[in-house]
Design a protein around this motif. Structure first.
Motif, mmCIF file in Angstrom:
data_model
loop_
_atom_site.group_PDB
_atom_site.id
_atom_site.type_symbol
_atom_site.label_atom_id
_atom_site.label_comp_id
_atom_site.label_asym_id
_atom_site.label_seq_id
_atom_site.Cartn_x
_atom_site.Cartn_y
_atom_site.Cartn_z
ATOM 1 N N ASN A 1 0.840 -1.189 0.000
ATOM 2 C CA ASN A 1 0.000 0.000 0.000
ATOM 3 C C ASN A 1 0.878 1.244 0.000
ATOM 4 N N PHE A 2 0.253 2.394 -0.153
ATOM 5 C CA PHE A 2 1.014 3.639 -0.125
ATOM 6 C C PHE A 2 1.651 3.844 1.250
ATOM 7 N N SER A 3 1.091 3.220 2.263
ATOM 8 C CA SER A 3 1.673 3.334 3.598
ATOM 9 C C SER A 3 2.208 1.964 3.999
ATOM 10 N N GLY A 4 3.511 1.800 3.950
ATOM 11 C CA GLY A 4 4.111 0.518 4.281
ATOM 12 C C GLY A 4 5.612 0.571 4.135
ATOM 13 N N VAL A 5 6.292 -0.487 4.596
ATOM 14 C CA VAL A 5 7.750 -0.512 4.595
ATOM 15 C C VAL A 5 8.309 -0.370 3.183
ATOM 16 N N LEU A 6 7.703 -1.032 2.209
ATOM 17 C CA LEU A 6 8.213 -0.951 0.843
ATOM 18 C C LEU A 6 8.181 0.478 0.319
ATOM 19 N N THR A 7 7.118 1.208 0.647
ATOM 20 C CA THR A 7 7.020 2.602 0.234
ATOM 21 C C THR A 7 7.966 3.469 1.047
ATOM 22 N N TYR A 8 8.019 3.228 2.347
ATOM 23 C CA TYR A 8 8.867 4.048 3.212
ATOM 24 C C TYR A 8 10.334 3.914 2.835
ATOM 25 N N LEU A 9 10.734 2.710 2.392
ATOM 26 C CA LEU A 9 12.113 2.477 1.968
ATOM 27 C C LEU A 9 12.394 3.026 0.573
ATOM 28 N N GLN A 10 11.386 3.553 -0.069
ATOM 29 C CA GLN A 10 11.474 4.086 -1.419
ATOM 30 C C GLN A 10 11.883 3.014 -2.431
ATOM 31 N N TYR A 11 11.364 1.824 -2.229
ATOM 32 C CA TYR A 11 11.429 0.803 -3.254
ATOM 33 C C TYR A 11 10.300 1.009 -4.268
ATOM 34 N N GLN A 12 9.220 1.594 -3.823
ATOM 35 C CA GLN A 12 8.087 1.819 -4.701
ATOM 36 C C GLN A 12 7.344 3.065 -4.247
ATOM 37 N N MET A 13 6.458 3.562 -5.079
ATOM 38 C CA MET A 13 5.689 4.750 -4.713
ATOM 39 C C MET A 13 4.388 4.786 -5.491
ATOM 40 N N ARG A 14 3.464 5.514 -4.956
ATOM 41 C CA ARG A 14 2.273 5.919 -5.684
ATOM 42 C C ARG A 14 2.550 7.313 -6.213
ATOM 43 N N ALA A 15 2.066 7.633 -7.391
ATOM 44 C CA ALA A 15 2.324 8.957 -7.944
ATOM 45 C C ALA A 15 1.789 10.020 -6.986
ATOM 46 N N TYR A 16 2.669 10.896 -6.517
ATOM 47 C CA TYR A 16 2.292 11.883 -5.515
ATOM 48 C C TYR A 16 1.291 12.894 -6.071
ATOM 49 N N ARG A 17 0.238 13.149 -5.292
ATOM 50 C CA ARG A 17 -0.714 14.220 -5.562
ATOM 51 C C ARG A 17 -1.060 14.874 -4.227
ATOM 52 N N THR A 18 -1.787 15.966 -4.286
ATOM 53 C CA THR A 18 -2.101 16.665 -3.038
ATOM 54 C C THR A 18 -2.991 15.837 -2.126
ATOM 55 N N ALA A 19 -3.663 14.844 -2.684
ATOM 56 C CA ALA A 19 -4.486 13.966 -1.855
ATOM 57 C C ALA A 19 -3.647 13.186 -0.866
ATOM 58 N N TYR A 20 -2.328 13.085 -1.131
ATOM 59 C CA TYR A 20 -1.456 12.308 -0.256
ATOM 60 C C TYR A 20 -0.566 13.197 0.599
ATOM 61 N N GLY A 21 -0.931 14.460 0.709
ATOM 62 C CA GLY A 21 -0.124 15.372 1.498
ATOM 63 C C GLY A 21 -0.201 15.126 2.986
ATOM 64 N N TYR A 22 -1.113 14.232 3.416
ATOM 65 C CA TYR A 22 -1.230 13.959 4.849
ATOM 66 C C TYR A 22 -0.143 13.026 5.347
ATOM 67 N N LEU A 23 0.637 12.467 4.434
ATOM 68 C CA LEU A 23 1.636 11.484 4.856
ATOM 69 C C LEU A 23 2.866 12.180 5.424
ATOM 70 N N LYS A 24 2.685 12.783 6.581
ATOM 71 C CA LYS A 24 3.782 13.526 7.187
ATOM 72 C C LYS A 24 4.277 12.891 8.482
ATOM 73 N N SER A 25 3.452 12.077 9.125
ATOM 74 C CA SER A 25 3.823 11.539 10.428
ATOM 75 C C SER A 25 4.157 10.064 10.345
ATOM 76 N N GLU A 26 4.777 9.560 11.408
ATOM 77 C CA GLU A 26 5.163 8.159 11.452
ATOM 78 C C GLU A 26 3.958 7.237 11.339
ATOM 79 N N SER A 27 2.901 7.557 12.071
ATOM 80 C CA SER A 27 1.730 6.683 12.054
ATOM 81 C C SER A 27 1.038 6.710 10.698
ATOM 82 N N ASP A 28 1.112 7.833 9.982
ATOM 83 C CA ASP A 28 0.546 7.892 8.637
ATOM 84 C C ASP A 28 1.229 6.896 7.717
ATOM 85 N N VAL A 29 2.543 6.888 7.760
ATOM 86 C CA VAL A 29 3.324 6.110 6.805
ATOM 87 C C VAL A 29 3.145 4.615 7.003
ATOM 88 N N LEU A 30 3.128 4.174 8.233
ATOM 89 C CA LEU A 30 3.081 2.739 8.487
ATOM 90 C C LEU A 30 1.758 2.277 9.079
#
Length: 623
Positions: free
Chosen positions: A75-104
């Protein structure tokens, strides 16, 4: 001597509740009420233990990656994304991903309990030991080897609990038959010390136990050992490789033990000289193996990240140039519709404007193209190659191939030795180890890619012939060797040699071992991952750990009281050096580091007023 299925085992042993009670969660009343007393159990000699062993080896998240874990991490929030192995195309809808709990958020829910309670997957071990105690003669001789092997596998899985939580129970786990339902919490360093000692004992013991087995016993072992098919030397190599991993990892906390362990490992001659691979069967019966199906269902988050692209496409022209670029470029990345290697922006504002313009002018996906993900199992490869502006991970390497599981890669061994030599933990040529590690990693991923026999690679529209061929690039051994030597040269001249080692290590782990990658990123603060932006706000939560499972405070309050101060995302694990605790593992890539399309530069911090912003559109759709 006969084999035995897990179903038969469960019929012969009525230890059902034990299966729920040997981890850290206590349920003493049920255990006393329902479990069969092993002291009065009479086993059928030497058939139960081999079957129980093979059953444990098939448990999820040990030597097998499972569906739910990769569905969450994909998912957009998970270890694979956090490690920057993969990503969802960034848009303003995903601007909430600023905190630790958001990401994982999703990933933690699934994984923190399962890894903290790792003993659950090995709950039959005490029962195996009880049964072994009742065997005699050849029956006992043929069964003894399974106990230390199961313990090696337990450590293989369990050490991840330390890397995620730090202080956890270890020496008192799997002790319910002795009346211990509430194992004590031990410091992460003490657990590592105990595991290093245990692995040494097991590696020294199992060869003689195996040699003493009867021919029938060895034959049964070859069948029931679904990990290494009865090859005891590989088990020794696995235990030795784990000791090397642990020794390097604890260097900042116990340098003396680190050095002595590495010296023992090197003198033993038991490090592997090739990848330690586990056959795909029986847990992958087709090209929809469990973890791959879980990952593929999150295909919208499967775009390659700019940071990964930067490491692969060294000259930044979106094509592979031999002698300059990493030979893994085409093995890792799908080409886009123009036959180029492109990644989305990590700036939400830029990403949103591109999205709006494309969908507004072209009527949305798939005509819009830029944000079309490819469903790895149900999608049409031709459609992806015809429309998509951005590169996903290459399905011929990642998903549509029946590949073996790497218990331990030779490349990791080489990178561990490189760090040990660099930091004076032992004497050796670190640059040579870096070169060997890069060479092994490239060959490892090429071998997986070459093993893909996906029918769609042979059935494609004529307009996509060139791009389809790019999914299985032709190996050039000369180019691969030259590139490995090039990285070794960069290491030799680098002012920060640890960054070179751990960037290559990060590139090697990928989807097959994301937890080890995350552990090493947190431990060393390398590589310096990129930072996403939402307006002028940087999105760079800095996770150090997982919080403890919510059930711990109620099931074992005394233990929880000892670790409550670490029940967060931000307290570093014991293996982080004091001098590194204030450092972050994200970089500010303000310079022009990649382009979305040829000739259109972009910076990570470029905002809505960026003059290049207005031109940041994909090339015209093909006719």
């Amino acid at each position: 001597m006969k084999n035995i299925t897990i179903k038969t085992i469960y019929k012969q042993i009525a230890f059902g509740v034990i299966f729920l009670c040997l981890a850290v969660v206590g349920c003493q009343d049920k255990l006393e009420e329902l479990h069969v007393d092993p002291s009065v159990f009479s086993p059928d000699e030497n058939v139960l233990i081999p079957g129980m062993f093979s059953g444990m080896m098939q448990q999820g998240k040990t030597f097998k990656m499972d569906y739910a874990e990769y569905w969450n991490h994909g998912n957009f929030s998970g270890v694979l994304t956090y490690l920057q192995y993969q990503m969802r195309a960034y848009r303003t809808a995903y601007g909430y991903l600023k905190s630790e709990s958001d990401v994982l958020a999703n990933a933690v829910t699934d994984s923190n309990s399962s890894y903290y309670n790792s003993a659950q997957s090995f709950k039959e071990l005490p029962t195996m030991e009880v049964i072994l105690g009742k065997l005699e003669g050849e029956a006992r001789i043929d069964a003894e080897v399974y106990i230390p092997l199961a313990r090696i596998a337990y450590i293989y899985r369990f050490h991840r609990a330390v890397d995620l939580f730090d202080d956890v129970p270890y020496t008192e786990t799997l002790k319910a038959l002795e009346g211990n339902f509430y194992p004590k919490i031990e410091s992460g360093l003490d657990v590592y010390r105990a595991m290093i000692a245990d692995l040494k004992e097991y590696a020294e013991t199992i060869p003689s136990l195996y040699s003493a087995m009867t021919d029938d016993g060895k034959s049964t072992f070859a069948t029931q050992d679904i990990v290494f098919q009865g090859n005891i030397d590989k088990w020794v190599e696995l235990a030795t490789s784990l000791r090397l991993r642990f020794a390097v990892r604890i260097q900042a906390a116990d340098e003396t033990l680190s050095k002595s362990t590495i010296a023992e490992v090197l003198s033993s001659g038991n490090l592997p000289n090739e990848d330690l691979m586990i056959p795909a069967q029986p847990w992958v019966s087709n090209d929809r193996g469990h973890w791959k199906l879980g990952y593929s269902e999150r295909d919208y988050a499967g775009f390659v990240t700019p940071f990964m692209w930067m490491q692969l496409d060294r000259d930044g022209n979106h094509k592979y140039d031999a002698g300059i670029d990493d030979p893994r470029l085409g093995v890792y990345m799908m080409p886009n519709r123009d036959g180029l290697y492109m990644t989305p922006s990590m700036n939400c504002d830029i990403g949103q404007k591109i999205f709006d313009k494309i969908n507004g002018e072209n009527g949305g996906a798939p005509a819009g193209g830029a944000y079309v993900a490819y469903n790895y199992f149900n999608g049409n490869l031709d459609d992806y190659l015809y429309y998509n502006s951005y590169s996903l991970w290459n399905p011929a390497t990642l998903v549509r191939v029946i590949d073996d599981f790497p218990a331990f890669t030779y490349a990791e061994v080489k990178f561990l030795l490189a760090e040990a030599y660099l930091n004076g933990l032992a004497s050796g040529d670190a640059a040579a180890e870096v070169e060997a590690g890069v060479l092994s990693s490239i060959n490892y991923w090429y071998k997986i890619n070459e093993g893909c026999t996906w029918s769609e690679l042979d059935n494609f529209d004529a307009k996509n012939a060139t791009k389809t061929a790019m999914l299985q690039p032709v190996r050039n051994d000369g180019d691969i060797s030259a590139y490995a030597a090039k990285i070794a040269g960069e290491y030799a001249s680098a002012s920060d040699k640890m960054e070179v080692i751990h960037t290559q290590k990060w590139m090697n782990f990928l989807y097959h071992n994301p937890y080890e990658a995350w552990t090493e990123v947190r431990r060393t603060r390398y590589p310096k991952l990129a930072t996403g932006y939402f307006g002028s706000t940087s999105m760079e939560p800095h996770l150090e750990r997982y919080p403890y499972p919510g059930s711990l405070s109620s099931s074992n309050p005394d233990a929880y009281s000892e670790v409550v101060g670490k029940d967060n995302f931000t307290t570093p694990i014991f293996w982080v050096a004091d001098t590194d605790k204030s450092k972050k593992y994200r970089g500010e890539y303000d310079q022009t580091v990649y382009t979305k399309y040829p000739g259109i530069p972009e910076t990570y911090k470029g905002g809505v007023d960026d003059p290049d912003y207005q031109e940041a559109l994909p090339s015209p759709l093909p006719d």
